[in-house]
Structure formats: structure tokens, C-alpha cells
Design an enzyme around this catalytic site. Structure first.
Site, mmCIF file in Angstrom:
data_model
loop_
_atom_site.group_PDB
_atom_site.id
_atom_site.type_symbol
_atom_site.label_atom_id
_atom_site.label_comp_id
_atom_site.label_asym_id
_atom_site.label_seq_id
_atom_site.Cartn_x
_atom_site.Cartn_y
_atom_site.Cartn_z
ATOM 1 N N ARG A 75 -2.171 -0.599 5.433
ATOM 2 C CA ARG A 75 -3.399 -1.125 4.831
ATOM 3 C C ARG A 75 -3.182 -2.545 4.310
ATOM 4 O O ARG A 75 -4.063 -3.403 4.393
ATOM 5 C CB ARG A 75 -3.864 -0.202 3.702
ATOM 6 C CG ARG A 75 -4.519 1.076 4.150
ATOM 7 C CD ARG A 75 -4.839 2.013 2.982
ATOM 8 N NE ARG A 75 -3.649 2.700 2.494
ATOM 9 C CZ ARG A 75 -3.652 3.573 1.481
ATOM 10 N NH1 ARG A 75 -4.773 3.825 0.834
ATOM 11 N NH2 ARG A 75 -2.534 4.176 1.106
ATOM 12 N N CYS A 99 0.857 -1.193 0.000
ATOM 13 C CA CYS A 99 0.000 0.000 0.000
ATOM 14 C C CYS A 99 0.889 1.237 0.000
ATOM 15 O O CYS A 99 1.597 1.498 -0.968
ATOM 16 C CB CYS A 99 -0.966 -0.016 1.189
ATOM 17 S SG CYS A 99 -0.174 -0.145 2.805
#
Length: 315
Positions: free
Chosen positions: A277, A272
Site C-alpha cells: 500500500r 504499511c
């Protein structure tokens, strides 16, 4: 007649069954798993409320907003700051094994303690903290399904009291599991050149190179936008329901096996912006779908988008 529904190849299904080693897991007519590979990796809010005072567990809150804990948290929960507690303050890396041992000791954690992580933003940062614990070899880890948002929505007890636990003597981990669950730039580059599964879990705008940061977040110094060549776009929150819980196993299989080309027999790398994430997606693939060959590229786009000569695609 219409277009026939694409079916997961038999070899993928067979590999999943071998990896899971769970005879009670059956497959529907669509060949998708009907249960999580490791349902024990999740706890529900109802269960946790009944077991807040159990011996052998430690509830850990880890949020994007580090001030949230002080406004109220699950009784007995300790706070781990993803930046101050888990990252080296000078070198872009994680803390040393010695510092990890001190962190656990300070919170009364032993290698036998079951750590139950939860937090804001659909457990995004909770999964990041869990991944960091696994990086140091702590095995007993779980996620509170629905996280802080679901707990609050159900009006379950919260407190501002900061718990104090007797300090333990957590042994210094002999190593970090960088090779097993972490990927570095050269490995992500080789993954791209080899046409192997790469999943970009950022927002569509970041993936396309239209923006170089998350929507509604500040610019973090990335010089180039786009994505790693060959990476599939699948925003991390696709794996969650509106109440922040994880989607059922069959839906997750459609998302990642069908749409992203993930295969049990082939290494997968997720990334990410800084690996936070993508740790959420790593948890989904590793614990909920039962894959044992997934690594998190935590250098992610803040490294790739600034590295001279790194190949970039924009779509």
C-alpha cells in the site's frame, strides 16, 4: 472572521519548484501546485486504447487477486505476479538482479521499453510492481490512471489471450536501488527518533492498534498492533477518486504537505503492512508531487510489530 486557512510555508513552495524544474507549473493563490510534477508518469484509458499496438511499450497487469488476469485483461498485457515473480521464495526480500533480468527478458522487455502498469484495487499492486521495477533501475515506467476498474467500467476491450513476445536479452542490473528508494528498520527507527516525516498508510484501525491486519483480510502473524511513534495516519486510498483515478495535484498537496508534514527538503518514509500500500503513496509523492527524497519501508508493520523492543504507539 473564523480560523484562517493554514498556508504552506514559502520555503516548501520554492523547494517544490526547484525539484520539479517545470516552469509551466504554476501555483494557485493557496500556493498549491496546479499540475502534477510528472504528468508523463500517467496514461489515460482513452490514450492506451489507441496505442495498444505501439512499439516500445509493454502493458503489465499486476493484481492483488492473481487469478484476475486469466478472467480477462487488456489486449497485449502480460501478467506479473507480485509474489511469485518479484519476491524471493525463501528470504524475505526481492528477487536478485539476475532473476529480474530473466523476468524482463521473458516478457520481451528491454531497458528502453516503456512499461505501463495497471491492476485492481485502484492500482495498489500496480504501483508495487512499478516500485519494484524502479528498485532495479528500470526508468521508463507509467501507471494507467484508474487501472483495471476504470478500463472495465468504460467497457474497453479485454481478452483472455495470453500474448507471446520475442525474448530479449535484458542486461543484469548492476545494483538494486535500496539506498535511494527503500528504507529498512534502523532507518525507520532513526526517522522516528528524529521527528522526521513518517506516513502510515494503513487503515485507521491498524494505525490505532485496534486490529493487526487489514479489515476483511486474514491475520498475518503480527504480534503487536499500533504504529511507529510519530507517524501520521493517511490511508493510501485517500489519494484516489471514486473511479480509482488519482486526485488533482492541489488536493494531493493539501493531503501530504499540509496534513502529513511532508517537506521537499526533508526525507520522508512511508510504510504499511509489507510495503504494498505504501508503494502507492510513494508513487504519489515521487511522481505526482515531484519529491525526490521519499523511501518505502517495505518491512513495514509485519517486521515492526514482531520485532523485540521496537517502540510502538497506540492512539
Amino acid at each position: 472572521m473564523g480560523t484562517p486557512r493554514r498556508r504552506i510555508p514559502d520555503e516548501i513552495v520554492k523547494s517544490l519548484a526547484r525539484l520539479q524544474e517545470r516552469p509551466e507549473i504554476s501555483h494557485s493563490m493557496s500556493t498549491h501546485p496546479t499540475q502534477y510534477a510528472h504528468p508523463e508518469a500517467l496514461v489515460e484509458t482513452d490514450w492506451l486504447e489507441k496505442h495498444l499496438n505501439d512499439d516500445g511499450i509493454r502493458i503489465i497487469e499486476s493484481n492483488e487477486d492473481i487469478l484476475l488476469y486469466d478472467t480477462g485483461h487488456i489486449p497485449g498485457a502480460v501478467h506479473i505476479d507480485w509474489r511469485a515473480d518479484l519476491q524471493d521464495p525463501v528470504i524475505r526480500d526481492y528477487i536478485s538482479p539476475e532473476k529480474f533480468a530473466r523476468l524482463c527478458s521473458r516478457h520481451g522487455i528491454t531497458p528502453d521499453t516503456t512499461c505501463i502498469f495497471y491492476g485492481d484495487k485502484a492500482n495498489w499492486w500496480a504501483c508495487y510492481a512499478l516500485w519494484a521495477f524502479r528498485l532495479f533501475g528500470h526508468e521508463k515506467v507509467k501507471i494507467l490512471n484508474g487501472g483495471r476498474d476504470k478500463w472495465k467500467a468504460e467497457r474497453r476491450p479485454m481478452t483472455r489471450e495470453v500474448p507471446k513476445y520475442p525474448e530479449t536479452n535484458y542486461p543484469v542490473p548492476k545494483k538494486r536501488f535500496d539506498k535511494e528508494i527503500r528504507a529498512f528498520f534502523d532507518e525507520a527507527l532513526a526517522q522516528s527518533k528524529g521527528g522526521k516525516p513518517l506516513i502510515d498508510v494503513r487503515s485507521p484501525g491498524e494505525y490505532k492498534g485496534e486490529i493487526t491486519h487489514m479489515p476483511e483480510y486474514p491475520q498475518e502473524g503480527v504480534l503487536r498492533g499500533g504504529h511507529i511513534p510519530g507517524a501520521k495516519s493517511m490511508p493510501w486510498k485517500t489519494a484516489t477518486n471514486d473511479d480509482a483515478t488519482f486526485k488533482p495535484a492541489n488536493e494531493l498537496a493539501k493531503i501530504y504537505l499540509e496534513q502529513c508534514g511532508v517537506k521537499p527538503g526533508t526525507d520522508t518514509i512511508v510504510y504499511c503492512r509489507i510495503g504494498e500500500r505504501s508503494s502507492h503513496t510513494w508513487f504519489v509523492l515521487t511522481y505526482l508531487l515531484g519529491l525526490d527524497n521519499v523511501r518505502n519501508y517495505d518491512g513495514s508493520w509485519t517486521e515492526w510489530g514482531n520485532k523485540v523492543g521496537a517502540p510502538i504507539e497506540k492512539t
